[in-house]
Design an enzyme around this catalytic site. Structure first.
Site, PDB file in Angstrom:
ATOM      1  CG  HIS A 107      52.341  57.832  54.836  1.00 14.34           C
ATOM      2  ND1 HIS A 107      53.470  57.418  54.156  1.00 14.34           N
ATOM      3  CD2 HIS A 107      52.072  56.867  55.759  1.00 14.34           C
ATOM      4  CE1 HIS A 107      53.863  56.256  54.647  1.00 14.34           C
ATOM      5  NE2 HIS A 107      53.030  55.900  55.609  1.00 14.34           N
ATOM      6  CB  CYS A 139      54.267  56.054  51.211  1.00 15.66           C
ATOM      7  SG  CYS A 139      53.310  57.462  50.586  1.00 15.66           S
ATOM      8  CG  ASP A 156      53.639  52.667  56.453  1.00  9.96           C
ATOM      9  OD1 ASP A 156      54.097  52.585  55.294  1.00  9.96           O
ATOM     10  OD2 ASP A 156      53.510  53.745  57.049  1.00  9.96           O
TER      11      ASP A 156
END
Length: 272
Positions: A110, A71, A125
């Site tokens: 995250h 991420c 995302d």
């Protein structure tokens, strides 16, 4: 620290050839192309290699070496590309609840992005692995929002937001977060934790994912799964490190790092 990147190299890497404008249609198209072209993978933490988040390191690994990342790498690169196009982007941080109880207290590990486009705020995302958003959600709670794959929605209570996806009829929470913008150092600290902590999934297990317009590909250790909307998942167990390398190259499109080191680590993974 400047996060400027080679925009032309980024667009070539994700195969994006359309006109660029800081609007919603471009944002969504870029997110879809990025998720299909740059897979989620944790080969560096798995092999004990430090994960670098500086723009030059992201460019080298994800754009020029044919690699993917997780991420922080994915969303920092995406944010830099969006800013180069003219978007206003702020980084957020979340506590992952995927496969966890709704009331679990997890670390802030995250990264996701808040982007302004067409006079509204959107969340995007490209770094959540098996449930990659591959699109953008209007920052609006309680409304199911369609994507090319599953519907997503946002819930909000007392300033805390939850990202959910509808998986086979059930709304499942991916993570919870607030809207306070985060600094680069926050991601550096979280990145160090998830990439080096002995009990981290990224240290203990192979995790790879790729999201295309019609399917999700995932690999955890030696279990390779293909998921298509409305269909039963297709699963198979890979025999050994050699077959795992072939799947990483052929299905995920990865150019693999040091093969000797990687093979030793893959052969040591559990079979199921």
């Amino acid at each position: 620290m400047s996060d400027a990147i080679e925009l032309d190299a980024y667009l070539q890497r994700i195969g994006y050839h359309d006109a660029l404008s800081p609007d919603l249609s471009t944002l969504r198209a870029l997110a879809v192309a990025h998720a299909a072209a740059i897979p989620f993978e944790n080969l560096d933490p798995l092999c004990g290699v430090p994960v670098q988040l500086q723009p030059a390191a992201l460019e080298r690994k994800l754009l020029h070496e044919g690699r993917g990342g997780y991420c922080f790498e994915q969303n920092l690169l995406f944010a830099a590309a969006l800013r180069a196009i003219g978007f206003s982007v702020r980084g957020l941080i979340a506590r992952v609840l995927w496969n966890q109880p709704e009331d679990a207290v997890t670390a802030q590990t995250h990264m996701l992005l808040r982007v302004e486009a067409d006079g509204e705020s959107w969340l995007t995302d490209v770094g959540f692995g098996s449930m990659n958003l591959a699109g953008a959600l209007r920052l609006e709670p309680g409304v199911a929002q369609a994507t090319a794959l599953e519907p997503f929605r946002l819930l909000e209570q007392g300033g805390e937001w939850r990202m959910q996806a509808c998986v086979r009829g059930d709304w499942l929470t991916l993570y919870r977060f607030d809207l306070r913008p985060r600094e680069f150092i926050d991601y550096v600290v979280a990145n160090h934790y998830v990439s080096t902590y002995p009990s981290s999934n990224f240290v203990l297990h192979l995790i790879a994912a790729r999201t295309t317009r019609d399917r999700r590909l995932t690999l955890r250790d030696r279990e390779f799964t293909v998921r298509r909307p409305g269909m039963e998942p297709e699963r198979r167990t890979l025999r050994d490190g050699a077959e795992t390398c072939r799947v990483l190259e052929q299905e995920f499109g990865l150019r693999l790092p040091d093969r000797d080191v990687l093979m030793r680590r893959l052969d040591a993974l559990p079979a199921a």
